[in-house]
Design a protein around this motif. Sequence first.
Motif, PDB file in Angstrom:
ATOM      1  N   LEU A  87       0.808  -1.220   0.000  1.00  0.00           N
ATOM      2  CA  LEU A  87       0.000   0.000   0.000  1.00  0.00           C
ATOM      3  C   LEU A  87       0.838   1.265   0.000  1.00  0.00           C
ATOM      4  CD1 LEU A  87      -2.808  -1.027   2.466  1.00  0.00           C
ATOM      5  CD2 LEU A  87      -2.951  -0.791   0.009  1.00  0.00           C
ATOM      6  N   MET A 143      -0.266  -2.700   7.405  1.00  0.00           N
ATOM      7  CA  MET A 143      -1.116  -1.506   7.470  1.00  0.00           C
ATOM      8  C   MET A 143      -2.242  -1.594   6.457  1.00  0.00           C
ATOM      9  SD  MET A 143       1.491   1.651   7.744  1.00  0.00           S
ATOM     10  CE  MET A 143       2.073   2.237   9.307  1.00  0.00           C
ATOM     11  N   THR A 144      -3.365  -0.969   6.781  1.00  0.00           N
ATOM     12  CA  THR A 144      -4.425  -0.789   5.785  1.00  0.00           C
ATOM     13  C   THR A 144      -4.295   0.619   5.232  1.00  0.00           C
ATOM     14  OG1 THR A 144      -5.972   0.023   7.410  1.00  0.00           O
ATOM     15  CG2 THR A 144      -5.978  -2.333   7.020  1.00  0.00           C
ATOM     16  N   GLN A 145      -5.117   0.895   4.247  1.00  0.00           N
ATOM     17  CA  GLN A 145      -5.014   2.186   3.557  1.00  0.00           C
ATOM     18  C   GLN A 145      -5.145   3.367   4.530  1.00  0.00           C
ATOM     19  OE1 GLN A 145      -6.017   2.327  -0.486  1.00  0.00           O
ATOM     20  NE2 GLN A 145      -4.299   3.638  -0.043  1.00  0.00           N
ATOM     21  N   GLU A 146      -6.061   3.242   5.499  1.00  0.00           N
ATOM     22  CA  GLU A 146      -6.295   4.372   6.406  1.00  0.00           C
ATOM     23  C   GLU A 146      -5.079   4.601   7.301  1.00  0.00           C
ATOM     24  OE1 GLU A 146      -9.265   1.682   7.033  1.00  0.00           O
ATOM     25  OE2 GLU A 146      -9.047   2.220   4.929  1.00  0.00           O
ATOM     26  N   SER A 176      -6.521  -2.970   0.188  1.00  0.00           N
ATOM     27  CA  SER A 176      -6.636  -2.534   1.574  1.00  0.00           C
ATOM     28  C   SER A 176      -7.892  -3.109   2.229  1.00  0.00           C
ATOM     29  CB  SER A 176      -6.667  -1.009   1.612  1.00  0.00           C
ATOM     30  OG  SER A 176      -6.931  -0.573   2.903  1.00  0.00           O
ATOM     31  N   TYR A 194      -7.277  -6.739   2.828  1.00  0.00           N
ATOM     32  CA  TYR A 194      -6.283  -6.939   3.876  1.00  0.00           C
ATOM     33  C   TYR A 194      -6.869  -6.672   5.249  1.00  0.00           C
ATOM     34  CZ  TYR A 194      -2.250  -6.621   6.782  1.00  0.00           C
ATOM     35  OH  TYR A 194      -1.374  -6.831   7.789  1.00  0.00           O
ATOM     36  N   LYS A 195      -7.718  -5.633   5.325  1.00  0.00           N
ATOM     37  CA  LYS A 195      -8.331  -5.293   6.604  1.00  0.00           C
ATOM     38  C   LYS A 195      -9.149  -6.477   7.112  1.00  0.00           C
ATOM     39  CE  LYS A 195     -10.192  -0.911   7.841  1.00  0.00           C
ATOM     40  NZ  LYS A 195     -11.113   0.087   7.294  1.00  0.00           N
ATOM     41  N   ARG A 250      -6.841  -9.322   8.131  1.00  0.00           N
ATOM     42  CA  ARG A 250      -6.140  -9.065   9.386  1.00  0.00           C
ATOM     43  C   ARG A 250      -7.076  -9.306  10.569  1.00  0.00           C
ATOM     44  NH1 ARG A 250      -3.588  -3.217  10.351  1.00  0.00           N
ATOM     45  NH2 ARG A 250      -5.769  -2.776  10.730  1.00  0.00           N
TER      46      ARG A 250
END
Lengths: 206, 492
Positions: free
Chosen positions: A55, A125-128, B441, B444-445, B448
């Motif tokens: 990311l 990590m995520t985007q936020e 994302s 992935y969130k 996770r």
Amino acid sequence: MKQDFIKFPLHLILHPFDGFWDMKYENRGKVKVSLAILVLLVLTLILQKQYAGFLVNFVDPRTLNSLDDLQFTVLPFFLFCIANWSITTLMEGEGKFKEIVMTTGYALLPMVLINLPLTFISRFMTQEETSFYWLINSVASIWFILLLFIGIMTVHQYTPAKAVLTLALTVVAMGFVVFLGTLAFSLGLQIYWFIYDVYREIIFRT
Amino acid sequence: MQIKRVLLLAAIVSLLVTLFDVQPAPASAAAPYEAYNYDFYGDAVPLPAPYLPEYAITGKSLGVGDFNQPSDMYVAKDGSVYILDKGNARVIVLDSSLKVKQVIADFDNNGKQDVLAGPEGLFVSEKNEIYVADTEHNRVVVLSNDGKLLKTIESPKSDILPKDFKFVPLKVTVDSADRVFVVSRGVFEGIMQFDEKSDFMGYVGTISVSPTLWDRLWRSLSTKAQKQQMELFIPTEFASVDIDSKGFVYATAIDINSNETIKRLNPSGQDVLKRFGYWPVKGDIRFRMFGTNSGPSKLIDIKVLDGGMYVALDSNRARLFTYNDEGDLLHVFGGRGNQLGVFNNPVAVEQIGDKLAVLDMGKNNIAVFKPTTFGSLVREATIEHYTGNDDKAVKLWEQVLRLNTNYEIAYLGIGKSLLMEKKNKEAMEYFKLGMSRKNYSVAYKRYRREVMKDNFGSFMTVLISLIAAFVAYRLARHAIRRRSVKREAGFY
């Protein structure tokens, strides 16, 4: 060993005024430590480009080149040192070249210390959460600039205003050095081809 | 003698062999152009050709005499093809098997014979009424399907129009409620909209103009005389319109400074085109700035296909850009040239069944393109994805990937359906291949959270026991040390 390579640099980046004073007047600093930090920086940059999370990693894998990373870190480092040395010699700076190299090297330490764990964390990590990544990254850069500023100030015994001025002039001088370097390189190349042509001419005549 | 005979026999045999030998078809000669797509890094990546030229229709082959600068065409729902032959001022109607059904050259206007003059645009409404933008007569002519004049839309009267307004219709589109959208020359306010009684309603899709900071600075520094020499900051004209089945108007504008040359207008005139792709929906994103073949794409025609796809025709480099409903570029093909399948001056693109037809004003013909295996797979997969049949779409995308491993949109398509099935880890893999950070994302969130849910207990157990062990170690060391100190002191 532990004193030179770990304890003193860590003390220096947390207490820069104190640390740079000790480096200059108590002979605590070592050029080899400074160069080791530079090498570590190159390594962390390479690792960051290679292993930072998807990311936050916008590097085109086709353009990855560790030699490029090496030369684009090491060359500016010495360019800065030389330019700064040239400027401060004219501006009554007290620092020796060795001290400038040490200052710049030690100032780079926060980048090394932050980049490496951050590269690891960025994989989770995520985007936020990536905004934290960029935030901490810029904290590292700001810390580096602050250290460099304080270091230059202490090493040359400048006032803050004069230190800012010298740093600005240093950037200008770096531009000059690059320009002159390119000019010399291109002229050298012309001379080389001229000699080469003359040589070939002679070879074909006989 | 014997040897001679053997030699003769050998010669005959070898001749026969060459005669019956199956020549391999030249692989690349089939497509006279290179198809490509833009990847995440903005590089043009070659694709297998999505469409191949099949044949060309000329006026002669139809038996109605050569076309003369044909300017527009339309394919109705029933498959009949309407060709607007500008130079000959006629409309040619073909049936679905491409046989001439009718040629409309003149029509009866209140007892008088009337003809078209330099018509530029054509549209056939759902009621099978033919709308022609009769450019040089400054009107839109509405004809019934058998060539009778139904009505005309003449120069509109309205308070918002200037007194000397000149109505020069270029392109026309009609929605299911008989509202007419007209692109008119010299009108910068937007697309003119007429109601079913042919009264002017107003403009839709106004292009906003915002000069850059540099422009403003430069302008503020220049003198009055210089200002008069400068270009005005006026919005550009629209070039073409089309309408989709939901009543949204698709429009293209030729604006070299804009990244939004394709617009999708909702009924109240706002641009609602989805632009979720990596690159702006504007045709070519990489091009030369100077010299031949330079400049951004000039999208002069647009056609909405099924499944939310639309194809835009670039007149600058004569290429066709196909996008899906999210604004991802699916493929680009076409080019300039004299062979079948490349164009001289393409002006209109239409869909006949699953084929594409491109009207070429310079060559006076219509080139018909047949989808290849790759092209039809992409098409079907996009349609299935659009209609929500994700499992069908995945199978098709997998076949697409077998033909072209670099096709990022296929990875995205598979990833999206995996995400729907809650296969987050696999979806992550596919989104990474499709270079979609946003979707990655999301996947992935979820992944996770899943891992955390499964392992939080054991993770905390290990952590707490490690801390406990460490504390115990410190305490024990401390106790031992104190005891040895005491022993040395001679307490025991």
